[in-house]
Design an enzyme around this catalytic site. Sequence first.
Site, PDB file in Angstrom:
ATOM      1  N   LYS A 203     -20.325  17.610   2.599  1.00  0.00           N
ATOM      2  CA  LYS A 203     -19.873  17.417   1.209  1.00  0.00           C
ATOM      3  C   LYS A 203     -18.427  16.896   1.154  1.00  0.00           C
ATOM      4  O   LYS A 203     -18.101  15.935   0.450  1.00  0.00           O
ATOM      5  CB  LYS A 203     -19.991  18.751   0.457  1.00  0.00           C
ATOM      6  CG  LYS A 203     -19.250  18.819  -0.845  1.00  0.00           C
ATOM      7  CD  LYS A 203     -19.862  17.921  -1.899  1.00  0.00           C
ATOM      8  CE  LYS A 203     -18.866  17.615  -2.988  1.00  0.00           C
ATOM      9  NZ  LYS A 203     -19.440  17.210  -4.221  1.00  0.00           N
ATOM     10  N   CYS A 257     -12.435  16.077  -7.704  1.00  0.00           N
ATOM     11  CA  CYS A 257     -13.231  16.029  -6.463  1.00  0.00           C
ATOM     12  C   CYS A 257     -12.585  15.120  -5.436  1.00  0.00           C
ATOM     13  O   CYS A 257     -12.045  15.575  -4.441  1.00  0.00           O
ATOM     14  CB  CYS A 257     -14.631  15.526  -6.792  1.00  0.00           C
ATOM     15  SG  CYS A 257     -15.338  16.362  -8.207  1.00  0.00           S
TER      16      CYS A 257
HETATM   17  N1  SAJ Z   1     -12.106   5.056  -8.500  1.00  0.00           N
HETATM   18  C1  SAJ Z   1     -11.409   3.918  -8.112  1.00  0.00           C
HETATM   19  N2  SAJ Z   1     -12.117   2.879  -7.582  1.00  0.00           N
HETATM   20  C2  SAJ Z   1     -13.466   2.908  -7.436  1.00  0.00           C
HETATM   21  C3  SAJ Z   1     -14.169   4.070  -7.826  1.00  0.00           C
HETATM   22  C4  SAJ Z   1     -13.458   5.134  -8.340  1.00  0.00           C
HETATM   23  O1  SAJ Z   1     -10.195   3.851  -8.225  1.00  0.00           O
HETATM   24  O2  SAJ Z   1     -14.033   1.907  -6.975  1.00  0.00           O
HETATM   25  C5  SAJ Z   1     -11.382   6.193  -9.078  1.00  0.00           C
HETATM   26  C6  SAJ Z   1     -11.885   6.598 -10.464  1.00  0.00           C
HETATM   27  O3  SAJ Z   1     -11.310   5.803 -11.459  1.00  0.00           O
HETATM   28  C7  SAJ Z   1     -11.458   8.055 -10.535  1.00  0.00           C
HETATM   29  C8  SAJ Z   1     -11.602   8.514  -9.085  1.00  0.00           C
HETATM   30  O4  SAJ Z   1     -11.651   7.339  -8.300  1.00  0.00           O
HETATM   31  O5  SAJ Z   1     -10.108   8.182 -10.919  1.00  0.00           O
HETATM   32  C9  SAJ Z   1     -12.823   9.358  -8.807  1.00  0.00           C
HETATM   33  O6  SAJ Z   1     -13.938   8.873  -9.522  1.00  0.00           O
HETATM   34  P1  SAJ Z   1     -15.380   8.635  -8.886  1.00  0.00           P
HETATM   35  O7  SAJ Z   1     -16.224   8.036  -9.927  1.00  0.00           O
HETATM   36  O8  SAJ Z   1     -15.265   7.900  -7.609  1.00  0.00           O
HETATM   37  O9  SAJ Z   1     -15.865  10.088  -8.444  1.00  0.00           O
HETATM   38  P2  SAJ Z   1     -15.903  11.516  -9.152  1.00  0.00           P
HETATM   39  O10 SAJ Z   1     -14.694  12.273  -8.730  1.00  0.00           O
HETATM   40  O11 SAJ Z   1     -16.181  11.429 -10.603  1.00  0.00           O
HETATM   41  O12 SAJ Z   1     -17.210  12.148  -8.446  1.00  0.00           O
HETATM   42  C10 SAJ Z   1     -17.241  12.263  -7.040  1.00  0.00           C
HETATM   43  C11 SAJ Z   1     -18.593  11.721  -6.513  1.00  0.00           C
HETATM   44  N3  SAJ Z   1     -18.544  11.615  -5.074  1.00  0.00           N
HETATM   45  C12 SAJ Z   1     -18.938  10.488  -4.408  1.00  0.00           C
HETATM   46  O13 SAJ Z   1     -19.318   9.496  -4.987  1.00  0.00           O
HETATM   47  C13 SAJ Z   1     -18.902  10.518  -2.916  1.00  0.00           C
HETATM   48  C14 SAJ Z   1     -19.743  12.637  -6.969  1.00  0.00           C
HETATM   49  O14 SAJ Z   1     -20.968  12.202  -6.410  1.00  0.00           O
HETATM   50  C15 SAJ Z   1     -19.459  14.086  -6.546  1.00  0.00           C
HETATM   51  O15 SAJ Z   1     -20.480  14.967  -6.975  1.00  0.00           O
HETATM   52  C16 SAJ Z   1     -18.151  14.508  -7.192  1.00  0.00           C
HETATM   53  O16 SAJ Z   1     -17.107  13.638  -6.690  1.00  0.00           O
HETATM   54  C17 SAJ Z   1     -17.860  15.958  -6.828  1.00  0.00           C
HETATM   55  O17 SAJ Z   1     -18.012  16.808  -7.716  1.00  0.00           O
HETATM   56  O18 SAJ Z   1     -17.557  16.245  -5.678  1.00  0.00           O
END
Ligand code: SAJ
Length: 408
Positions: A203, A257
């Site tokens: 995870k 996360c």
């Molecule tokens: N972000 C970027 N560039 C990207 C994608 C995201 O800068 O290309 C930023 C987003 O704007 C945000 C941050 O990253 O600020 C996190 O957002 P996210 O959409 O990547 O992820 P979370 O935190 O909403 O959810 C993640 C997910 N993990 C993965 O995709 C590996 C989700 O599946 C998990 O369940 C969640 O963490 C968790 O609860 O652990």
Amino acid sequence: MSSINIVGLGYIGLPTALMFAKSGLKVVGTDYKKEIVDSLSQGKLFFEEEGLKELFEAAQANGIEFSTEYFKTDTYILAVPTPYIEESKKLDPVYVISAVKSVLDVCEKGAAIIIESTISPGTIDRHIRPVIEERGFVIGKDVHLLHAPERIIPGNMVYELEHNSRTIGADNLEVAAMIKELYASFCKSDIVLTDIRSAEMSKVVENTFRDVNIAFANELAKICRNDGMDVYEIIRIANKHPRVNILQPGPGVGGHCISVDPWFLVGDYPDLTNLILSARKINDSMPEHVLGRIRDIMREHNIKDITKVGLYGLAYKENVDDTRESPTLQLLERMDEHLAFGVKVFDPFVKEQMVDDQVMDFKKFINEVEIVVLMVGHDHIKENMDLLKDKLVLDMKNISELEGVYKL
Ligand code: SAJ
């Protein structure tokens, strides 16, 4: 199995409880916050998610109950917060420990305690087993311990609950198989069985992988900015390669996360985590980079008054109302350190006043500022992009096609 008690009714626990109830299981949701329990018992949700309302209605129709008390049964799912300790970067297991203790006060003999909260590798061995043993329970006989880390993404939770693959870590494969059956009542994808330590580690590894990938994109953005190249074009082309998949750069990484879990590895393995630590530092440096870009534009247009700058978006990402660790909050903190006060902030999803100079009305926000910084790509701003035609726009999410827009 007679019924499930789901403990912690936040972003993960609530949708999970609703999903089990919709599948026909008897579910009691427990949270120590009375206002959450009261609100849910009166049929009111306290956060928005695509499909959540319909799921809630189906769960209500099947008799889901909410309570501040733990419920006597044979299956417990814990989805309580797991914060990290700022100084040591280690996980703080306080809420999980306290939930496990409360379960032990009421559970039936042989009950399964399933921890869904993200925990750092080794947490169950170091912190949870001793608590259970101290109370005189024999693990594997009086209670069974499992770790089934959640994987759903805010913004698409209901869909992902049904369609994502899951992992179940357990000491005993027979018990794991029983719990697999339970999740299979709604999960249509693979459910992988493993040991607890591997479930904990996989995870944290998934979220760390994403953080490192985003850090790579953010570092590329800085390199490209330095030499006048278009980072989005370069990533778009590179991603045409069948074995390249670079994520998107942005104003920083927020949420509870991706911006938190890599720290668990850094905290536990400080001598072994060079790449992971660098990635964290790069992502944490992005709000400062945004501030530099704001300053560039102010200088170019001879704007001296910071109150003419508006930050669009306070949530940590698009179309959610969750502001935990959001890049905008991180940027405001940096601005305070640079004594740059008075920047305006607006977010259509954030309905209560969270920060100074937050404007609650979009038109008023637009009228008051000359520079609009797009920090979050909510659908709302994509639909209203025309209203920014006469503004200087600094687009951190690559969503605007307006002429003359400034990028990361
Ligand atoms: N972000 C970027 N560039 C990207 C994608 C995201 O800068 O290309 C930023 C987003 O704007 C945000 C941050 O990253 O600020 C996190 O957002 P996210 O959409 O990547 O992820 P979370 O935190 O909403 O959810 C993640 C997910 N993990 C993965 O995709 C590996 C989700 O599946 C998990 O369940 C969640 O963490 C968790 O609860 O652990």
